[in-house]
Design a protein around this motif. Sequence first.
Motif, PDB file in Angstrom:
ATOM      1  N   HIS A 123       8.515   3.449  13.340  1.00 13.38           N
ATOM      2  CA  HIS A 123       7.808   4.676  12.962  1.00 13.38           C
ATOM      3  C   HIS A 123       8.703   5.905  13.146  1.00 13.38           C
ATOM      4  O   HIS A 123       8.736   6.792  12.289  1.00 13.38           O
ATOM      5  N   ALA A 124       9.438   5.941  14.239  1.00 12.91           N
ATOM      6  CA  ALA A 124      10.285   7.100  14.544  1.00 12.91           C
ATOM      7  C   ALA A 124      11.369   7.323  13.496  1.00 12.91           C
ATOM      8  O   ALA A 124      11.781   8.464  13.268  1.00 12.91           O
ATOM      9  N   ILE A 125      11.814   6.256  12.839  1.00 12.94           N
ATOM     10  CA  ILE A 125      12.885   6.400  11.846  1.00 12.94           C
ATOM     11  C   ILE A 125      12.371   6.333  10.411  1.00 12.94           C
ATOM     12  O   ILE A 125      13.131   6.125   9.478  1.00 12.94           O
ATOM     13  N   GLY A 126      11.075   6.510  10.249  1.00 10.61           N
ATOM     14  CA  GLY A 126      10.494   6.617   8.911  1.00 10.61           C
ATOM     15  C   GLY A 126      10.071   5.309   8.274  1.00 10.61           C
ATOM     16  O   GLY A 126       9.747   5.276   7.090  1.00 10.61           O
ATOM     17  N   LEU A 127      10.080   4.237   9.043  1.00 11.42           N
ATOM     18  CA  LEU A 127       9.622   2.953   8.532  1.00 11.42           C
ATOM     19  C   LEU A 127       8.236   2.651   9.085  1.00 11.42           C
ATOM     20  O   LEU A 127       7.693   3.432   9.863  1.00 11.42           O
ATOM     21  N   GLY A 128       7.687   1.541   8.700  1.00  6.24           N
ATOM     22  CA  GLY A 128       6.389   1.139   9.220  1.00  6.24           C
ATOM     23  C   GLY A 128       6.355  -0.357   9.411  1.00  6.24           C
ATOM     24  O   GLY A 128       7.090  -1.104   8.754  1.00  6.24           O
ATOM     25  N   GLY A 129       5.519  -0.785  10.327  1.00  7.41           N
ATOM     26  CA  GLY A 129       5.375  -2.208  10.588  1.00  7.41           C
ATOM     27  C   GLY A 129       3.988  -2.505  11.106  1.00  7.41           C
ATOM     28  O   GLY A 129       3.201  -1.590  11.381  1.00  7.41           O
ATOM     29  N   VAL A 130       3.717  -3.791  11.254  1.00 10.96           N
ATOM     30  CA  VAL A 130       2.432  -4.203  11.794  1.00 10.96           C
ATOM     31  C   VAL A 130       2.650  -5.470  12.615  1.00 10.96           C
ATOM     32  O   VAL A 130       3.413  -6.359  12.227  1.00 10.96           O
ATOM     33  N   TRP A 131       1.993  -5.542  13.754  1.00 10.95           N
ATOM     34  CA  TRP A 131       2.058  -6.695  14.644  1.00 10.95           C
ATOM     35  C   TRP A 131       1.114  -7.753  14.103  1.00 10.95           C
ATOM     36  O   TRP A 131      -0.077  -7.511  13.966  1.00 10.95           O
ATOM     37  N   THR A 132       1.635  -8.915  13.758  1.00 13.92           N
ATOM     38  CA  THR A 132       0.780 -10.030  13.353  1.00 13.92           C
ATOM     39  C   THR A 132       0.939 -11.136  14.393  1.00 13.92           C
ATOM     40  O   THR A 132       2.045 -11.532  14.733  1.00 13.92           O
ATOM     41  N   CYS A 133      -0.169 -11.616  14.881  1.00 14.58           N
ATOM     42  CA  CYS A 133      -0.218 -12.542  16.001  1.00 14.58           C
ATOM     43  C   CYS A 133       0.164 -13.964  15.598  1.00 14.58           C
ATOM     44  O   CYS A 133      -0.326 -14.485  14.599  1.00 14.58           O
ATOM     45  N   LEU A 134       1.031 -14.567  16.381  1.00 18.88           N
ATOM     46  CA  LEU A 134       1.332 -15.997  16.257  1.00 18.88           C
ATOM     47  C   LEU A 134       0.811 -16.722  17.499  1.00 18.88           C
ATOM     48  O   LEU A 134      -0.024 -17.599  17.406  1.00 18.88           O
ATOM     49  N   TYR A 135       1.347 -16.365  18.656  1.00 18.49           N
ATOM     50  CA  TYR A 135       0.949 -16.975  19.921  1.00 18.49           C
ATOM     51  C   TYR A 135      -0.427 -16.468  20.324  1.00 18.49           C
ATOM     52  O   TYR A 135      -0.680 -15.279  20.163  1.00 18.49           O
ATOM     53  N   PRO A 136      -1.319 -17.297  20.793  1.00 22.14           N
ATOM     54  CA  PRO A 136      -1.216 -18.687  21.222  1.00 22.14           C
ATOM     55  C   PRO A 136      -1.716 -19.694  20.184  1.00 22.14           C
ATOM     56  O   PRO A 136      -2.044 -20.824  20.531  1.00 22.14           O
ATOM     57  N   HIS A 137      -1.777 -19.316  18.932  1.00 21.21           N
ATOM     58  CA  HIS A 137      -2.371 -20.150  17.885  1.00 21.21           C
ATOM     59  C   HIS A 137      -1.369 -21.174  17.350  1.00 21.21           C
ATOM     60  O   HIS A 137      -0.484 -20.831  16.564  1.00 21.21           O
ATOM     61  N   GLN A 138      -1.530 -22.428  17.733  1.00 23.43           N
ATOM     62  CA  GLN A 138      -0.593 -23.474  17.322  1.00 23.43           C
ATOM     63  C   GLN A 138      -0.534 -23.629  15.801  1.00 23.43           C
ATOM     64  O   GLN A 138       0.530 -23.947  15.257  1.00 23.43           O
ATOM     65  N   GLU A 139      -1.648 -23.380  15.113  1.00 21.78           N
ATOM     66  CA  GLU A 139      -1.648 -23.503  13.651  1.00 21.78           C
ATOM     67  C   GLU A 139      -0.809 -22.405  12.992  1.00 21.78           C
ATOM     68  O   GLU A 139      -0.457 -22.512  11.814  1.00 21.78           O
ATOM     69  N   ARG A 140      -0.453 -21.353  13.717  1.00 23.41           N
ATOM     70  CA  ARG A 140       0.447 -20.310  13.211  1.00 23.41           C
ATOM     71  C   ARG A 140       1.865 -20.551  13.722  1.00 23.41           C
ATOM     72  O   ARG A 140       2.835 -20.322  13.005  1.00 23.41           O
ATOM     73  N   ILE A 141       1.966 -20.981  14.963  1.00 28.10           N
ATOM     74  CA  ILE A 141       3.275 -21.209  15.572  1.00 28.10           C
ATOM     75  C   ILE A 141       4.023 -22.333  14.860  1.00 28.10           C
ATOM     76  O   ILE A 141       5.209 -22.205  14.544  1.00 28.10           O
ATOM     77  N   ALA A 142       3.349 -23.448  14.601  1.00 25.75           N
ATOM     78  CA  ALA A 142       4.004 -24.641  14.049  1.00 25.75           C
ATOM     79  C   ALA A 142       4.722 -24.376  12.729  1.00 25.75           C
ATOM     80  O   ALA A 142       5.901 -24.750  12.583  1.00 25.75           O
ATOM     81  N   PRO A 143       4.080 -23.733  11.735  1.00 26.81           N
ATOM     82  CA  PRO A 143       4.805 -23.540  10.478  1.00 26.81           C
ATOM     83  C   PRO A 143       5.976 -22.561  10.614  1.00 26.81           C
ATOM     84  O   PRO A 143       7.001 -22.721   9.943  1.00 26.81           O
ATOM     85  N   VAL A 144       5.839 -21.572  11.502  1.00 25.79           N
ATOM     86  CA  VAL A 144       6.938 -20.625  11.705  1.00 25.79           C
ATOM     87  C   VAL A 144       8.119 -21.340  12.360  1.00 25.79           C
ATOM     88  O   VAL A 144       9.272 -21.158  11.956  1.00 25.79           O
ATOM     89  N   LYS A 145       7.835 -22.176  13.355  1.00 27.67           N
ATOM     90  CA  LYS A 145       8.913 -22.938  14.000  1.00 27.67           C
ATOM     91  C   LYS A 145       9.622 -23.821  12.979  1.00 27.67           C
ATOM     92  O   LYS A 145      10.856 -23.919  12.979  1.00 27.67           O
ATOM     93  N   SER A 146       8.859 -24.443  12.113  1.00 24.91           N
ATOM     94  CA  SER A 146       9.435 -25.326  11.108  1.00 24.91           C
ATOM     95  C   SER A 146      10.275 -24.555  10.084  1.00 24.91           C
ATOM     96  O   SER A 146      11.416 -24.922   9.807  1.00 24.91           O
ATOM     97  N   LEU A 147       9.722 -23.500   9.530  1.00 22.58           N
ATOM     98  CA  LEU A 147      10.423 -22.711   8.507  1.00 22.58           C
ATOM     99  C   LEU A 147      11.716 -22.097   9.024  1.00 22.58           C
ATOM    100  O   LEU A 147      12.706 -22.004   8.298  1.00 22.58           O
ATOM    101  N   LEU A 148      11.703 -21.658  10.289  1.00 25.26           N
ATOM    102  CA  LEU A 148      12.837 -20.905  10.820  1.00 25.26           C
ATOM    103  C   LEU A 148      13.710 -21.720  11.772  1.00 25.26           C
ATOM    104  O   LEU A 148      14.582 -21.157  12.435  1.00 25.26           O
ATOM    105  N   ASN A 149      13.449 -23.030  11.845  1.00 18.65           N
ATOM    106  CA  ASN A 149      14.253 -23.920  12.704  1.00 18.65           C
ATOM    107  C   ASN A 149      14.292 -23.452  14.154  1.00 18.65           C
ATOM    108  O   ASN A 149      15.346 -23.436  14.787  1.00 18.65           O
ATOM    109  N   ILE A 150      13.155 -23.084  14.690  1.00 23.83           N
ATOM    110  CA  ILE A 150      13.074 -22.582  16.055  1.00 23.83           C
ATOM    111  C   ILE A 150      13.009 -23.762  17.018  1.00 23.83           C
ATOM    112  O   ILE A 150      12.141 -24.627  16.884  1.00 23.83           O
ATOM    113  N   PRO A 151      13.910 -23.808  18.004  1.00 23.47           N
ATOM    114  CA  PRO A 151      13.919 -24.933  18.943  1.00 23.47           C
ATOM    115  C   PRO A 151      12.715 -24.906  19.890  1.00 23.47           C
ATOM    116  O   PRO A 151      12.031 -23.888  20.028  1.00 23.47           O
ATOM    117  N   ASP A 152      12.477 -26.029  20.546  1.00 18.60           N
ATOM    118  CA  ASP A 152      11.305 -26.199  21.403  1.00 18.60           C
ATOM    119  C   ASP A 152      11.256 -25.250  22.588  1.00 18.60           C
ATOM    120  O   ASP A 152      10.179 -24.946  23.092  1.00 18.60           O
TER     121      ASP A 152
END
Length: 185
Positions: A123-152
């Motif tokens: 926000h301070a530098i003129g951009l914008g963002g939004v927090w989207t929740c992953l944790y603690p929802h396994q149904e959100r965590i699992a596909p992100v781990k798979s897509l981005l090759n995130i280790p255990d």
Amino acid sequence: MKISNTIPAAYTDNEAYMNIIKRVSVRRYEDTPVTSDQVSAILHAAMSAPSGVNRQPWEFILVDDKDLLDKLADCLPYAKMAAHAAVAIVVCGNRDRFLEGVDENLWEQDLSAASENILLAAHAIGLGGVWTCLYPHQERIAPVKSLLNIPDNMVPFNLIPIGVPESGHAPMDKWHPERIHHNRM
């Protein structure tokens, strides 16, 4: 002590303070790239967050590949805006730097502080963002781990799409004086 219902005039000219007050969650972005300097500034702010025993249990995955942004948007029910963002930052917790015992869950607070710094810096530098929740929802965590090759040993905590905001994002009035209690509930 009497708490004012308006921002004290002494603070309305303070840029850092007003950045906090005026920050908004941005879900619509212009088709404009962000620069590596902007992303670097945001990540420096993220890593300036406080953390328990200074463990700094965070890792950040910068996603700027359009195909990956589209796939993240497709698999995450509350992150559809990622498809239109210039970049997204996946904030992850590194289990190797979590505290143990009674403080083992402080990493959630640490990553929350880093995530808020990301949003405030954007926000301070003129951009914008939004927090989207992953944790603690396994149904959100699992596909992100798979897509981005995130280790255990890494826990995807949230995904923050970032871009140049479309017009029309105005801060909401979140002031609720009835939620302030003096000395006792």
